[in-house]
Design an enzyme around this catalytic site. Structure first.
Site, short mmCIF file in Angstrom:
data_model
loop_
_atom_site.label_atom_id
_atom_site.label_comp_id
_atom_site.label_asym_id
_atom_site.label_seq_id
_atom_site.Cartn_x
_atom_site.Cartn_y
_atom_site.Cartn_z
N SER A 14 0.79 -1.22 0.00
CA SER A 14 0.00 0.00 0.00
C SER A 14 0.83 1.28 0.00
O SER A 14 0.28 2.36 -0.19
CB SER A 14 -0.94 0.02 1.20
OG SER A 14 -0.20 0.04 2.40
N LYS A 37 1.71 5.43 6.70
CA LYS A 37 1.01 6.20 5.67
C LYS A 37 1.74 7.52 5.46
O LYS A 37 2.63 7.89 6.21
CB LYS A 37 -0.44 6.48 6.08
CG LYS A 37 -1.30 5.26 6.34
CD LYS A 37 -1.59 4.46 5.09
CE LYS A 37 -2.45 3.25 5.38
NZ LYS A 37 -2.56 2.38 4.19
#
Length: 302
Positions: free
Chosen positions: A91, A162
């Site tokens: 991701s 992230k």
């Protein structure tokens, strides 16, 4: 000539003065010495054994002390300076790839500093991406924390990695006519995105509450991030106090050794005006979340 040769080569063990051979004399003398050695040998062997026992005990104590000291240093560094995390999913590609191990710099946000737009952060997702009230055995949790810090165990699946796209007060909107994310009205050219990805497959318009962060993965089509957790505790916003550190270095595998470069994509974004009101995202997708674990093979979600 022959006589000289014979004289030169005669048996050196023959002693003409005593009629005895030197070998015999040495044999007797050697026998006496051997007797003395035997007598001392009995004492010497006991002393040697005692010394070996003492040395062995000292060696074990020294090894144990060195091990404890080393583990203590690693724990202190992991707790206060930098902690390793393994990336289990794609991701955050291409910035971070599955199997990469990163060091989260825990000093980056100390002494008053806070995460900035564009930073790649590791954070504890409890209360934002997962439930805060997950029940764990405190003893096993403490033991796992120690083993994780020294790279011998996987941590709980509550840590994530992230990129910060919005900080407290920012209005984050997607997407503009060019398919780009806008922060405080300024379009962001996200050159770090996975090739072929768009800024977002769904539209959203949100104002980030003070003290929290809006985070997204670099592989937008394969990332469960703030967009997908607006219905979770915390509304998908990550509290600043839950940030573990900034992912500054890739330390494994050897071929990937490098620093995580800072992006200039947000350089033109202005500070958020106080007039922004709370927006609401539209059309959220149903991606599955991939938690990250720290330490040896454990990691962060991407």
């Amino acid at each position: 000539m022959d006589t000289e040769a014979k004289h030169t080569e005669r048996d050196p063990s023959h002693d003409p003065g005593t009629g005895e051979s030197a070998q015999g004399s040495q044999s007797v003398g050697g026998e006496g010495k051997l007797g003395a050695t035997d007598a001392a040998g009995a004492d010497g062997s006991e002393v040697g054994a005692s010394r070996r026992v003492r040395f062995g005990a000292f060696s074990w104590r020294r090894t144990a002390l060195l091990t404890v000291a080393l583990v203590s240093v690693v724990l202190l560094l992991s707790h206060f300076v930098a902690q390793p995390f393994q990336i289990p999913s794609g991701s955050m590609t291409p910035t971070l790839r599955p199997g990469d191990r990163v060091l989260a710099n825990k000093l980056a946000y100390r002494f008053g500093a806070e995460p900035e737009r564009g930073d790649v952060i590791v954070f504890d997702g409890r209360g934002s991406f997962v439930r805060e009230d997950l029940e764990e055995n405190p003893v096993s949790t403490a033991a796992r924390g120690v083993l994780t810090a020294i790279g011998l165990a996987d941590p709980a699946d509550t840590d994530y990695v992230k990129r910060v796209v919005g900080v407290g007060g920012d209005r984050v909107v997607c997407c503009d006519k060019g398919g780009r994310v806008q922060v405080n009205g300024t379009a962001v050219d996200e050159d770090y995105l996975h090739p072929g990805d768009t800024a977002s497959e769904v539209a959203f318009d949100i104002v980030v509450p003070e003290g929290t962060l809006w985070v997204m993965g670099d592989h937008r089509s394969d990332s469960s991030d703030s967009r997908d957790h607006l219905g979770s505790p915390g509304g998908g916003m990550v509290p600043v106090e839950k940030v573990v550190g900034r992912a500054d270095w890739i330390v494994w595998p050897v071929g990937h050794w490098t620093s995580v470069e800072r992006t200039s994509a947000f350089a033109r974004v202005p500070e958020a005006p106080a007039s922004y009101g709370s927006g609401r995202p539209r059309g959220l997708s149903d991606r599955t979340e991939t938690p990250v674990s720290s330490g040896r093979p454990g990691g962060i979600d991407g």
